[in-house]
Scaffold this active site. Sequence first.
Site, PDB file in Angstrom:
ATOM      1  N   ARG A  84       0.866  -1.177   0.000  1.00 54.26           N
ATOM      2  CA  ARG A  84       0.000   0.000   0.000  1.00 54.26           C
ATOM      3  C   ARG A  84       0.900   1.223   0.000  1.00 54.26           C
ATOM      4  O   ARG A  84       2.113   1.106   0.092  1.00 54.26           O
ATOM      5  CB  ARG A  84      -0.964  -0.001   1.197  1.00 54.26           C
ATOM      6  CG  ARG A  84      -0.585  -0.770   2.467  1.00 54.26           C
ATOM      7  CD  ARG A  84       0.528  -0.194   3.262  1.00 54.26           C
ATOM      8  NE  ARG A  84       0.372   1.238   3.390  1.00 54.26           N
ATOM      9  CZ  ARG A  84       1.360   2.053   3.673  1.00 54.26           C
ATOM     10  NH1 ARG A  84       2.573   1.594   3.847  1.00 54.26           N
ATOM     11  NH2 ARG A  84       1.154   3.340   3.785  1.00 54.26           N
ATOM     12  N   GLY A  85       0.275   2.360  -0.222  1.00 52.92           N
ATOM     13  CA  GLY A  85       1.046   3.597  -0.403  1.00 52.92           C
ATOM     14  C   GLY A  85       1.096   3.925  -1.884  1.00 52.92           C
ATOM     15  O   GLY A  85       1.391   3.048  -2.704  1.00 52.92           O
ATOM     16  N   ALA A  86       0.818   5.160  -2.239  1.00 50.09           N
ATOM     17  CA  ALA A  86       0.647   5.505  -3.647  1.00 50.09           C
ATOM     18  C   ALA A  86       1.809   5.067  -4.550  1.00 50.09           C
ATOM     19  O   ALA A  86       1.601   4.322  -5.520  1.00 50.09           O
ATOM     20  CB  ALA A  86       0.380   7.012  -3.776  1.00 50.09           C
ATOM     21  N   ARG A  91      -7.699  -0.243  -6.681  1.00 47.14           N
ATOM     22  CA  ARG A  91      -7.978   0.820  -5.703  1.00 47.14           C
ATOM     23  C   ARG A  91      -8.108   2.141  -6.459  1.00 47.14           C
ATOM     24  O   ARG A  91      -7.330   2.417  -7.360  1.00 47.14           O
ATOM     25  CB  ARG A  91      -6.870   0.913  -4.640  1.00 47.14           C
ATOM     26  CG  ARG A  91      -6.754  -0.322  -3.764  1.00 47.14           C
ATOM     27  CD  ARG A  91      -5.726  -0.146  -2.650  1.00 47.14           C
ATOM     28  NE  ARG A  91      -6.204   0.796  -1.631  1.00 47.14           N
ATOM     29  CZ  ARG A  91      -5.421   1.277  -0.654  1.00 47.14           C
ATOM     30  NH1 ARG A  91      -4.147   0.965  -0.604  1.00 47.14           N
ATOM     31  NH2 ARG A  91      -5.926   2.119   0.241  1.00 47.14           N
ATOM     32  N   GLN A 100      -1.730   2.098   9.924  1.00 50.47           N
ATOM     33  CA  GLN A 100      -0.461   2.139   9.175  1.00 50.47           C
ATOM     34  C   GLN A 100       0.593   2.964   9.914  1.00 50.47           C
ATOM     35  O   GLN A 100       1.780   2.728   9.795  1.00 50.47           O
ATOM     36  CB  GLN A 100      -0.661   2.739   7.778  1.00 50.47           C
ATOM     37  CG  GLN A 100      -1.424   1.872   6.789  1.00 50.47           C
ATOM     38  CD  GLN A 100      -2.896   2.191   6.750  1.00 50.47           C
ATOM     39  OE1 GLN A 100      -3.513   2.377   7.803  1.00 50.47           O
ATOM     40  NE2 GLN A 100      -3.490   2.246   5.561  1.00 50.47           N
ATOM     41  N   ASP A 139      -2.091  10.827  -1.819  1.00 52.40           N
ATOM     42  CA  ASP A 139      -2.430   9.789  -2.804  1.00 52.40           C
ATOM     43  C   ASP A 139      -2.851  10.390  -4.127  1.00 52.40           C
ATOM     44  O   ASP A 139      -2.823   9.726  -5.164  1.00 52.40           O
ATOM     45  CB  ASP A 139      -3.541   8.889  -2.246  1.00 52.40           C
ATOM     46  CG  ASP A 139      -3.020   8.087  -1.063  1.00 52.40           C
ATOM     47  OD1 ASP A 139      -2.977   8.637   0.052  1.00 52.40           O
ATOM     48  OD2 ASP A 139      -2.619   6.936  -1.281  1.00 52.40           O
ATOM     49  N   ASN A 190      -5.537  12.279   0.958  1.00 49.25           N
ATOM     50  CA  ASN A 190      -4.636  11.485   1.774  1.00 49.25           C
ATOM     51  C   ASN A 190      -5.471  10.688   2.760  1.00 49.25           C
ATOM     52  O   ASN A 190      -6.693  10.825   2.833  1.00 49.25           O
ATOM     53  CB  ASN A 190      -3.623  12.379   2.498  1.00 49.25           C
ATOM     54  CG  ASN A 190      -2.433  11.596   3.020  1.00 49.25           C
ATOM     55  OD1 ASN A 190      -1.802  10.829   2.286  1.00 49.25           O
ATOM     56  ND2 ASN A 190      -2.140  11.756   4.291  1.00 49.25           N
ATOM     57  N   LYS A 191      -4.789   9.825   3.543  1.00 48.82           N
ATOM     58  CA  LYS A 191      -5.503   8.961   4.463  1.00 48.82           C
ATOM     59  C   LYS A 191      -6.523   9.717   5.308  1.00 48.82           C
ATOM     60  O   LYS A 191      -6.252  10.833   5.768  1.00 48.82           O
ATOM     61  CB  LYS A 191      -4.490   8.256   5.374  1.00 48.82           C
ATOM     62  CG  LYS A 191      -5.045   7.222   6.319  1.00 48.82           C
ATOM     63  CD  LYS A 191      -5.907   6.173   5.630  1.00 48.82           C
ATOM     64  CE  LYS A 191      -5.159   5.508   4.517  1.00 48.82           C
ATOM     65  NZ  LYS A 191      -5.986   4.620   3.674  1.00 48.82           N
TER      66      LYS A 191
END
Length: 366
Positions: free
Chosen positions: A54-56, A95, A208, A249, A259-260
């Site tokens: 995960r993570g852009a 995603r 995370q 993201d 973002n998150k």
Amino acid sequence: MKLQGKHYRTIWLDEADPRIVRTFDQRHFPFEIVEEPLRSCEDAAVAIEEMHVRGAPMIGATAAYGLYLATLAAPEGAAGWAFLQEAAERLRRTRPTAVDLFHCIQRMMNALESAADREERIHTALATANALADESAEQCRMIGVHGLEIVRAISERKNGAPVNILTHCNAGWLACIDYGTATAPIYLAHDQGIPVHIWVDETRPRNQGGKITALELQQHGVPHTIITDNAGGHLMQHGMVDMVIVGTDRTTRQGDVANKIGTYLKALAAKDNGVPFYVALPSSTLDLNLRDGLVEIPIEQRSEEEVKYVWGWKDGAIQKVLTTPLESPAANYGFDVTPARLITGLITERGICTASEEGILGLFAG
Ligand SMILES: CSC[C@H]1O[C@H](OP(=O)(O)O)[C@H](O)[C@@H]1O
């Protein structure tokens, strides 16, 4: 960066078998280091969808290598191209929010379209995926170089007392190929002897921050404290946060940042308390096709299970524990959008700019 003293990138070709791409199954962090072999494009798609990775930037790179794996399975000629197009569509469906995914898929397909035969497709796919990973790592390194100067200036104002930095989620090297985005300035400052202390938002629901950012900082020897997601505002009210730095993201041409979930609330608290709020933005995460992030950026909604359960370590294994009434429904919005007006600056690989169309195009127009 390093895990247990060994240097890694987050994705690499198996040394013994070039038909296998290796990465980490991040669902096991921080309790175990589990390498995951990806043997097909479907393996890569599942790893993205189920957040093994995960993570852009990491999502983009995994999709790129997923298409490399697809070229190994694709037949010659037109049937092979159709196979790759289907693989690209499968990866696009994994995603919706991180734009790196779509940028990397498009870059790969553009490179593959002109390949003469199956062998050239395989060679081109691997070369392009490797180039994307190298570019991403260099973008992150340069974000560190530019962001370091912000940290240094605060340190000098504090006469060398630790710079207290709050970060949300994991925008570290494990969300990227190496260095990280939000963490890159932190690592460079620490390595240059500038005292820093990191407030690490646990970042519900998948934690995370508490699981992965804390692991990264602990492995690198960076002082840090894990806090609940709702504590940041209190710390800012009491002068305990010198700056906030988060990842993204997807960032629009006018500087709105997805973002998150929870990032927007941090930005509001920072604005209310005069705390500088920076976003670490590699150009791979820029979406110049979008303007109004609140309206145009797709926000992923994930399963309610991620809200109703937690995953932790007990008796030598990861255990899943229900933390709510079984019957209660839960909503799980994965991201939110922070409007540009709440952002002090964007730290990019080309320098620091305002969160505005003028600032962004000043660095990235060409
Ligand atoms: C450097 S991109 C990191 C970015 O991605 C995270 O989302 P997720 O863990 O769901 O992929 C989070 O938004 C981070 O800021």
